[in-house]
Design an enzyme around this catalytic site. Structure first.
Site, PDB file in Angstrom:
ATOM      1  CB  THR A 101     -29.947  28.644 -44.074  1.00 39.87           C
ATOM      2  OG1 THR A 101     -29.966  30.010 -43.655  1.00 39.87           O
ATOM      3  CG2 THR A 101     -30.684  28.503 -45.362  1.00 39.87           C
TER       4      THR A 101
ATOM      5  CE  LYS B 229     -29.694  24.811 -49.436  1.00 40.54           C
ATOM      6  NZ  LYS B 229     -30.085  25.858 -48.481  1.00 40.54           N
TER       7      LYS B 229
ATOM      8  CE  LYS C 235     -23.399  30.153 -44.476  1.00 41.63           C
ATOM      9  NZ  LYS C 235     -24.835  30.438 -44.454  1.00 41.63           N
TER      10      LYS C 235
END
Lengths: 271, 271, 271, 271
Positions: C73, C148, C223
């Site tokens: 990530t 995503k 986040k």
């Protein structure tokens, strides 16, 4: 200490402008009446309005012990860079973003939020006082931008709140003028409800009385709320109403409200 | 015209209370200092505090041409029923819900929103002026409840907005006192930011200075926002921020905030 | 074409990791079971877990015509830089962020969203298919990160929606198990309601059955919603529910939910 | 036990309708194909469509041990009244509000949420199974209305969420078809994203492919969300997203979306 001042070309652009004992840069919608107000107070002005010359002139003009005040709506990062450059030259930099629109500029009623060394605030007050009625010292350079972001977020929230409350009251059969009077004598009172009534027909001389022309545009408010959103995300501060206000103004922009005053949210809710 | 007045047992209960030339019903937290203020102004009072007797006495006391004022936070439907009954007896009924809390009751600073026949407003002002500083005429019986609902919704929105703006500013490194001063000199100014600051340490004598004790409870605000929600649903008025404010106060209630002042939303955002 | 793969140290860190015919970098919570699943399918692995060596090794290992897949990530900007570097070496770079958590890693049920040249997708499927059951081709490098972001925003919205609907139903006296069954046979059905039920006692083997331990943490969701917020602001896309979801998860973090699974929003609403 | 059934004139009206061994009341847009489906399964029907006669006929027809099923979208209070009346006559009452729209009615794909005595559910399944593919038992009479309210709130939330996610993705340069595929293979998957795609051009045979004609109207969704709002206020359940969804659909109604399918929220966000 010679007093110098940089002012915005127009509130909506990142204009670079400067006034010094004999200089003023930026003659847009807002800068023009501001310069006139300075002249009324006896400041002789040499006026510049084109960006490249402004920058060049700026460097020549700047002398040790000058006070340079930036009132343009420029990027905070640029503002900090400028502060450093100016300090290298032995002069003092203050940042003083302006709010209040063209009408307030004409009346000398602008609000300046001022950031910089506290010692220089008195000198800044002398100059800015010719153009504005509210001068607020916020702290070191940068704080004035943060304060403006917080203020404008609260402004957007209370404007939408006023619009919702007025619209609900009208739906319940209340007279808009009586309701406005009510709110302003009670705990719902806010700047938007008291001095900037968003419902057409309740007050003269405000954007709602003129099909929401003039004033502070929806696009600009959406932009400022974007800054609030970014600040909130980076500081992990929850802003539930601020965030929703952002989305509402964002949504209004492509629906014919982009150039209307931000009080037109009343019309958007009602139409 | 004999002047009579019914006042709330307590702001938080649907108390039935009445003052008449010589009578006052309801001596709860709010009613007590209200009665004292009436006496200070020379009104002789016979005081009742128990509901059944109050009702009986009410009917005996009421004379033709009396003015009866209800300041309890009763159901609007009950209010309208009472208005009809009183009119049958040849007297005049006015509805005057009160806002401001116990502190304002002591200082005679309460706000009354008044609904009823306009001709009777002058007489109502005489009595209510002993206990409140803001008396607002709203229109026919019923309008004052609608106006209060709109006002309290706007109050909730601007309070949460103030809390979000202050919290964001603190997160950005601003000094809370300077930021509060800033907002109040600018367009973000509202009743919540100016006279009821939600951040501890910024102002004396407000709930935030006393762990959010006293003032106007979160549960009561959630209840009032429920009324706004119902009104909005029935009139099909969009209240985006009002609705979110409702949910926020609803959410705070079971998390230890139910009895705290509604300005504790700052603490809820911050904790 | 030699197949190489870089995998996350842990889903929550910007881990750099790589598998190549004989190499796998990153053995955190998620990487560990992923590596095991690769070995089960006959891929011989040399495993690295320390970042500096990984980087060095990475450069040595990379050969012309290699396929390098990044499932960490990491920052999209880093991802694009890597793509360029890898292309210079004559190899192919694909970006394949992973979702699904530790449990899915063990079961080989992970989801990979894949960005890169379409021609290389078949080869990537071969490797990723050992570790995941959902492999989605999104377009050029970068699109998989955008997809995503959109997915996780919708996930957050539908999770909060599920929690609100379940909580409301329970408040109305409905049996949680019957209600969950109802929603899942009807148009309210979503991934959160069907396979990740947020109400304790309704389903086994999900975080809600274990005091919201494991799964996808509230902080990580906040986040990701921050990324959605940034994308929405920069593209001027209104995200009313997405934005409110962001603020809710933001608000939960300092209230004891930071390390709990994001389905704990049910508990937050209910407590 | 004789099986009887009352069905809606139209899903959008509070129609009273009844099918009994030989009777069916209500032949509106939805009732018509429903009756046809019953006949296909061999039920001989006598059909009524006018309200007063329906009511009269209803009382004559009703026999001891009959099963009466109400699928109209009537008021829950009326539903409970009917249940009592029917029980007095020695018959069994079940309430089975229908969802799915005209298309599902034609295909026999309707969803029925069923409330009533559990023993009678098997008999109800026999009849309802001719017209619907999803039959969900919810509990005592009344629970099915509560479950429908919860379901439709979650439906509204996930539809708006889908619209926001798709709109954001398109703004970020993603291909709508690939993004939709992505969401549906991932954790963002929901009924709205999978079977009712709100973006024109992504799927055939759904309202978005036909200028949002047909389907479930925005006004009806706003009405259902009003029921959710009322339930939430009365049970003091926080519904942050549900409440915002309500306000959004409320806002869309007077802006030209009142008769469009509720998936047109995508267009509203995008226009």
């Amino acid at each position: 200490m010679a007093a110098s001042l940089r002012l915005p070309e127009a509130a909506s652009t990142a204009g670079l402008a400067a006034v010094y004992s004999a200089g003023f840069i930026g003659l847009g919608n807002t800068g023009n009446p501001m310069a006139k107000n300075l002249m009324k107070h006896g400041y002789p002005l040499i006026v510049y309005d084109v960006f490249p010359e402004a920058c060049k002139e700026f460097q020549d003009a700047v002398k040790k012990d000058s006070l340079l005040i930036d009132s343009g709506t420029i990027d905070p990062a640029v503002s900090k860079e400028l502060a450093k450059e100016v300090e290298k030259m032995g002069a003092v930099f203050m940042d003083a973003p302006v709010s209040g629109g063209v009408g307030a500029a004409r009346l000398g009623n602008l609000t300046f939020m001022v950031g910089g060394v506290e010692d220089a605030f008195a000198a800044a007050q002398e100059l800015l006082g010719c153009m504005g009625s509210s001068l607020v010292y916020c702290g070191a350079v940068g704080t004035e931008r943060a304060a403006k972001t917080c203020n404008n977020m609260l402004l957007a929230i209370s404007m939408i709140g006023t619009a919702e409350a007025m619209n609900l009251g009208i739906g319940l059969g209340l007279d808009p003028k009586l309701l406005a009077k009510n709110l302003n004598m009670s705990s719902g009172r806010c700047w938007s409800s008291a001095t900037y009534k968003p419902v057409p027909g309740v007050m003269e001389g405000v954007p709602s009385a003129n099909d929401y022309q003039g004033g502070f545009g929806t696009t600009l408010m959406a932009k400022d709320l974007g800054l609030a959103q970014d600040s909130a995300t980076s500081t992990k501060s929850p802003i539930l109403l601020g965030s929703l206000a952002h989305q509402l103004y964002r949504m209004m922009c492509p629906k014919g409200y982009s150039k209307k005053d931000f009080s037109s949210v009343f019309q958007f809710l009602r139409e």
